[in-house]
Design a protein around this motif. Structure first.
Motif, PDB file in Angstrom:
ATOM      1  N   GLU A  96       0.860  -1.188   0.000  1.00 41.26           N
ATOM      2  CA  GLU A  96       0.000   0.000   0.000  1.00 41.26           C
ATOM      3  C   GLU A  96       0.890   1.229   0.000  1.00 41.26           C
ATOM      4  OE1 GLU A  96      -2.241  -0.325   3.574  1.00 41.26           O
ATOM      5  OE2 GLU A  96      -3.665  -1.765   2.708  1.00 41.26           O
ATOM      6  N   GLY A  97       0.302   2.384  -0.252  1.00 42.33           N
ATOM      7  CA  GLY A  97       1.013   3.659  -0.069  1.00 42.33           C
ATOM      8  C   GLY A  97       2.092   3.922  -1.101  1.00 42.33           C
ATOM      9  N   GLN A  98       3.320   4.127  -0.574  1.00 43.63           N
ATOM     10  CA  GLN A  98       4.426   4.564  -1.438  1.00 43.63           C
ATOM     11  C   GLN A  98       5.503   3.477  -1.585  1.00 43.63           C
ATOM     12  OE1 GLN A  98       5.795   8.009   0.711  1.00 43.63           O
ATOM     13  NE2 GLN A  98       4.186   9.337  -0.122  1.00 43.63           N
ATOM     14  N   VAL A  99       6.080   3.463  -2.767  1.00 46.51           N
ATOM     15  CA  VAL A  99       7.180   2.524  -3.037  1.00 46.51           C
ATOM     16  C   VAL A  99       8.359   3.320  -3.589  1.00 46.51           C
ATOM     17  CG1 VAL A  99       7.910   0.554  -4.442  1.00 46.51           C
ATOM     18  CG2 VAL A  99       5.605   0.590  -3.461  1.00 46.51           C
ATOM     19  N   ILE A 100       9.514   3.123  -2.973  1.00 43.38           N
ATOM     20  CA  ILE A 100      10.717   3.854  -3.421  1.00 43.38           C
ATOM     21  C   ILE A 100      11.353   3.073  -4.567  1.00 43.38           C
ATOM     22  CG2 ILE A 100      12.995   4.702  -2.708  1.00 43.38           C
ATOM     23  CD1 ILE A 100      11.787   5.066   0.107  1.00 43.38           C
ATOM     24  N   THR A 101      11.566   3.791  -5.669  1.00 47.24           N
ATOM     25  CA  THR A 101      12.048   3.081  -6.852  1.00 47.24           C
ATOM     26  C   THR A 101      12.944   3.967  -7.706  1.00 47.24           C
ATOM     27  OG1 THR A 101      11.343   1.662  -8.684  1.00 47.24           O
ATOM     28  CG2 THR A 101      10.039   3.647  -8.332  1.00 47.24           C
ATOM     29  N   THR A 102      13.436   3.386  -8.797  1.00 40.12           N
ATOM     30  CA  THR A 102      14.345   4.089  -9.697  1.00 40.12           C
ATOM     31  C   THR A 102      13.590   4.695 -10.887  1.00 40.12           C
ATOM     32  OG1 THR A 102      16.075   3.706 -11.357  1.00 40.12           O
ATOM     33  CG2 THR A 102      14.812   1.799 -10.702  1.00 40.12           C
ATOM     34  N   PRO A 103      14.015   5.875 -11.328  1.00 43.46           N
ATOM     35  CA  PRO A 103      13.389   6.420 -12.536  1.00 43.46           C
ATOM     36  C   PRO A 103      14.045   5.891 -13.809  1.00 43.46           C
ATOM     37  CG  PRO A 103      14.945   8.007 -11.638  1.00 43.46           C
ATOM     38  CD  PRO A 103      14.972   6.810 -10.711  1.00 43.46           C
ATOM     39  N   PHE A 104      15.261   5.285 -13.681  1.00 44.40           N
ATOM     40  CA  PHE A 104      16.027   4.888 -14.865  1.00 44.40           C
ATOM     41  C   PHE A 104      15.741   3.414 -15.164  1.00 44.40           C
ATOM     42  CE2 PHE A 104      20.274   4.096 -17.045  1.00 44.40           C
ATOM     43  CZ  PHE A 104      19.938   4.826 -18.177  1.00 44.40           C
ATOM     44  N   THR A 105      14.570   3.192 -15.751  1.00 45.46           N
ATOM     45  CA  THR A 105      14.131   1.825 -16.049  1.00 45.46           C
ATOM     46  C   THR A 105      13.102   1.870 -17.166  1.00 45.46           C
ATOM     47  OG1 THR A 105      13.182  -0.205 -15.096  1.00 45.46           O
ATOM     48  CG2 THR A 105      12.333   1.873 -14.231  1.00 45.46           C
ATOM     49  N   PHE A 106      12.707   0.708 -17.626  1.00 48.72           N
ATOM     50  CA  PHE A 106      11.637   0.599 -18.620  1.00 48.72           C
ATOM     51  C   PHE A 106      10.319   0.921 -17.910  1.00 48.72           C
ATOM     52  CE2 PHE A 106       9.116  -2.178 -21.638  1.00 48.72           C
ATOM     53  CZ  PHE A 106       9.459  -1.478 -22.792  1.00 48.72           C
ATOM     54  N   PRO A 107       9.364   1.580 -18.603  1.00 52.09           N
ATOM     55  CA  PRO A 107       8.132   2.007 -17.916  1.00 52.09           C
ATOM     56  C   PRO A 107       7.370   0.874 -17.224  1.00 52.09           C
ATOM     57  CG  PRO A 107       8.172   2.824 -20.196  1.00 52.09           C
ATOM     58  CD  PRO A 107       9.415   2.013 -20.002  1.00 52.09           C
ATOM     59  N   ALA A 108       7.579  -0.372 -17.685  1.00 53.71           N
ATOM     60  CA  ALA A 108       6.852  -1.494 -17.072  1.00 53.71           C
ATOM     61  C   ALA A 108       7.076  -1.550 -15.561  1.00 53.71           C
ATOM     62  CB  ALA A 108       7.310  -2.807 -17.703  1.00 53.71           C
ATOM     63  N   THR A 109       8.251  -1.162 -15.096  1.00 52.98           N
ATOM     64  CA  THR A 109       8.558  -1.222 -13.658  1.00 52.98           C
ATOM     65  C   THR A 109       7.581  -0.326 -12.896  1.00 52.98           C
ATOM     66  OG1 THR A 109      10.882  -1.283 -14.355  1.00 52.98           O
ATOM     67  CG2 THR A 109      10.460  -1.066 -11.998  1.00 52.98           C
ATOM     68  N   ILE A 110       7.408   0.887 -13.405  1.00 45.68           N
ATOM     69  CA  ILE A 110       6.595   1.883 -12.705  1.00 45.68           C
ATOM     70  C   ILE A 110       5.107   1.644 -12.972  1.00 45.68           C
ATOM     71  CG2 ILE A 110       6.268   4.390 -12.365  1.00 45.68           C
ATOM     72  CD1 ILE A 110       9.132   3.250 -11.665  1.00 45.68           C
ATOM     73  N   ASN A 111       4.791   1.158 -14.175  1.00 48.58           N
ATOM     74  CA  ASN A 111       3.385   0.852 -14.485  1.00 48.58           C
ATOM     75  C   ASN A 111       2.811  -0.152 -13.489  1.00 48.58           C
ATOM     76  OD1 ASN A 111       3.626   2.494 -16.705  1.00 48.58           O
ATOM     77  ND2 ASN A 111       3.770   0.849 -18.206  1.00 48.58           N
ATOM     78  N   ALA A 112       3.653  -1.053 -13.019  1.00 51.50           N
ATOM     79  CA  ALA A 112       3.184  -2.062 -12.058  1.00 51.50           C
ATOM     80  C   ALA A 112       2.668  -1.391 -10.792  1.00 51.50           C
ATOM     81  CB  ALA A 112       4.312  -3.022 -11.715  1.00 51.50           C
ATOM     82  N   LEU A 113       3.309  -0.284 -10.416  1.00 47.25           N
ATOM     83  CA  LEU A 113       2.865   0.442  -9.218  1.00 47.25           C
ATOM     84  C   LEU A 113       1.521   1.093  -9.502  1.00 47.25           C
ATOM     85  CD1 LEU A 113       6.246   2.103  -8.132  1.00 47.25           C
ATOM     86  CD2 LEU A 113       5.254  -0.063  -7.369  1.00 47.25           C
ATOM     87  N   TYR A 114       1.415   1.717 -10.681  1.00 45.54           N
ATOM     88  CA  TYR A 114       0.161   2.402 -11.049  1.00 45.54           C
ATOM     89  C   TYR A 114      -1.016   1.433 -10.952  1.00 45.54           C
ATOM     90  CZ  TYR A 114      -3.497   4.538 -13.785  1.00 45.54           C
ATOM     91  OH  TYR A 114      -4.714   5.035 -14.182  1.00 45.54           O
ATOM     92  N   TRP A 115      -0.856   0.246 -11.540  1.00 48.70           N
ATOM     93  CA  TRP A 115      -1.978  -0.698 -11.589  1.00 48.70           C
ATOM     94  C   TRP A 115      -2.288  -1.279 -10.211  1.00 48.70           C
ATOM     95  CZ3 TRP A 115      -5.195  -0.076 -15.271  1.00 48.70           C
ATOM     96  CH2 TRP A 115      -4.764   0.363 -16.519  1.00 48.70           C
ATOM     97  N   ASN A 116      -1.456  -1.014  -9.229  1.00 48.19           N
ATOM     98  CA  ASN A 116      -1.733  -1.435  -7.853  1.00 48.19           C
ATOM     99  C   ASN A 116      -2.098  -0.253  -6.964  1.00 48.19           C
ATOM    100  OD1 ASN A 116      -1.080  -4.472  -7.110  1.00 48.19           O
ATOM    101  ND2 ASN A 116       0.274  -3.882  -8.773  1.00 48.19           N
ATOM    102  N   GLY A 117      -2.315   0.909  -7.578  1.00 50.24           N
ATOM    103  CA  GLY A 117      -2.697   2.094  -6.800  1.00 50.24           C
ATOM    104  C   GLY A 117      -1.581   2.574  -5.888  1.00 50.24           C
ATOM    105  N   LEU A 118      -0.330   2.318  -6.259  1.00 51.68           N
ATOM    106  CA  LEU A 118       0.809   2.699  -5.410  1.00 51.68           C
ATOM    107  C   LEU A 118       1.490   3.937  -5.976  1.00 51.68           C
ATOM    108  CD1 LEU A 118       2.150  -0.947  -5.110  1.00 51.68           C
ATOM    109  CD2 LEU A 118       1.231   0.401  -3.204  1.00 51.68           C
ATOM    110  N   GLU A 119       2.023   4.752  -5.082  1.00 51.20           N
ATOM    111  CA  GLU A 119       2.696   5.975  -5.533  1.00 51.20           C
ATOM    112  C   GLU A 119       4.207   5.718  -5.658  1.00 51.20           C
ATOM    113  OE1 GLU A 119       3.627  10.560  -4.105  1.00 51.20           O
ATOM    114  OE2 GLU A 119       2.284   9.342  -2.890  1.00 51.20           O
ATOM    115  N   PRO A 120       4.791   5.973  -6.836  1.00 53.11           N
ATOM    116  CA  PRO A 120       6.239   5.823  -6.920  1.00 53.11           C
ATOM    117  C   PRO A 120       6.940   7.004  -6.274  1.00 53.11           C
ATOM    118  CG  PRO A 120       5.375   6.540  -9.047  1.00 53.11           C
ATOM    119  CD  PRO A 120       4.195   6.412  -8.108  1.00 53.11           C
TER     120      PRO A 120
END
Ligand code: T4K
Length: 401
Positions: A96-120
């Motif tokens: 839930e909530g926020q997940v700390i992640t890298t911006p230097f990646t393929f969008p699929a990494t961050i899209n996974a957070l979006y589809w789970n309602g998580l904030e990168p």
């Protein structure tokens, strides 16, 4: 001519067109290794007879069994692709909530957070291998933070020990996007040993592939079971709908390709290693061009060959080099010229502020991946090396004039 004949003819013509698109002497950035067609056909014959095409068929179960030993884990699930693997990883961990992640990646990494309602929450990367910088993670942790999502970029493991320490201290989950890291080991352990979940991509452009496909590894049995239900529409083994799931089941053909290609992985890595070593021999002394060395505790898979061009020496050097290499029939790819923090939905986040991500911003302008695959010949690597030296040499002279 019957409909079927005309479809076949049309297919043959279209496939030839695709081949014609690339001139014969173009060196492509990647090429999938394929199993012997005769072996595929032999297994296909059985598949045809069985008519069991998906939903946990014999090939899928066998492939998962083989993956357990290949990846050195106790739970693995074969899924449709790496993107769904990442999405399911977040669901299985009940983040839930926020997940700390890298911006230097393929969008699929961050899209996974979006589809789970998580904030990168974007964290800058370290300058050697461009993986998430553990030195900056703690300052980004808030009461909303539930996990760290790192990417073993280009097959280079994240700083797993430091990340593990932070996660333990703050009771955070760790997900690793291991899309580039099939076969990698760190500290003599398989890469999936680290973190709670590892998500792999078996896309055709990857070192190991199943045309499309992916896998998830877990340490925790309950999370693994959740993944198995999740990938099957949310239906459990007793046939009950237990929560809203999705369809991330891979099919028997994908499993067949995976089973056959596992036999090729060692040769694949060895061939790529030879090409990588030659690249190093040819390019290590080129001014303003940085090669990435494998760390001592890492057994690498040589999945990509990224280089960094110093823009202070070569103005717009990365893009100019890519353009000129293209003119010389050499395909290179700027993985990744666009940061995930540039995605319109996220660029307003405080953590997406370019001033807070200077290393990633620079990497997006300076990093370029050169051709690397098993069918790349050493003479092609030599040709690339010569072209790169020629192009950068003339850019350097122009800059000095
Ligand atoms: N996380 C990370 C860190 C990732 O890098 C990726 C995917 C994912 C997650 C998500 O995993 P998946 O959901 O995709 O399983 C590629 C891939 O489409 C993508 O899978 C990959 N990362 C990304 C880094 O690169 P492109 O757009 O560079 O590929 P494309 O089609 O331009 O192919 C490059 C060259 O490869 C072609 O010019 C020729 C050769 N090629 C390609 C394909 C697809 C072939 O010879 N045969 C082929 O079938 O995206």
């Amino acid at each position: 001519m019957g409909d079927l004949d005309s479809i076949i003819l049309h297919l043959q013509e279209s496939l030839e067109m695709v081949n014609f698109k690339e001139p014969n002497d173009t060196i492509l950035v990647t090429r999938p290794t394929l199993p012997e067609l005769a072996d595929v056909l032999a297994v296909l014959e059985h598949l045809w007879k069985s008519k069991r095409l998906t939903n946990s068929g014999a090939l899928e179960r066998l492939f998962e069994e083989r993956l357990l030993s290949e990846l050195g884990v106790i739970h693995v699930s074969f899924v449709t692709n790496g993107s769904l693997a990442l999405q399911i990883a977040c669901t299985a961990l009940e983040l839930e909530g926020q997940v700390i992640t890298t911006p230097f990646t393929f969008p699929a990494t961050i899209n996974a957070l979006y589809w789970n309602g998580l904030e990168p929450i974007f964290c800058d990367v370290e300058p050697e291998r461009f993986t998430i910088d553990p030195g900056q993670i703690e300052a980004l942790i808030t009461p909303e933070t539930t996990a760290i999502l790192g990417v073993h970029l280009f097959g280079n493991p994240c700083e797993i020990v430091a990340i593990q320490d932070i996660a333990r201290k703050h009771k955070l989950a760790i997900i690793y996007d291991s899309s580039h890291a099939f076969g990698v080991c760190a500290y003599e352990k398989p890469i999936a040993y680290f973190g709670d979940v590892s998500a792999f991509s078996f896309h055709a452009t990857k070192l190991f592939h199943t045309f499309e496909g992916g896998a998830l590894t877990f340490k925790n049995a309950r999370q693994y079971e959740k993944c198995v239900i999740m990938k099957n529409h949310g239906i459990d083994s007793a046939g009950k709908f237990v929560f809203p799931g999705t369809n991330a089941k891979a099919n028997e053909f994908q499993a067949l390709i995976g089973l056959l290609l596992l036999q090729y992985t060692a040769d694949e890595v060895a061939n790529r290693r030879k090409c990588t070593e030659l690249y190093h021999e040819l390019l290590s002394d080129v001014e303003g061009l940085r090669l990435i060395n494998v760390e001592q505790h890492v057994k690498h898979n040589y999945s990509y060959f990224p280089i960094e061009i110093n823009q202070a020496i070569y103005k717009n050097g990365r893009d100019r080099l890519a353009k000129e290499l293209k003119a010389a029939n050499i395909q290179v790819k700027p993985y990744f010229s666009y940061l995930c923090s540039h995605i319109p939905l996220y660029k307003g986040l405080p953590s997406a502020n370019p001033d807070r991500l200077p290393v990633a911003e620079k990497a997006a302008q300076q990093v370029l991946c050169f051709p690397l695959h098993s069918s790349l010949s050493l003479s092609s690597v030599e040709r690339i090396g010569l072209e790169v030296k020629r192009i950068l040499g003339s850019q350097r002279r122009i800059n000095l004039e």
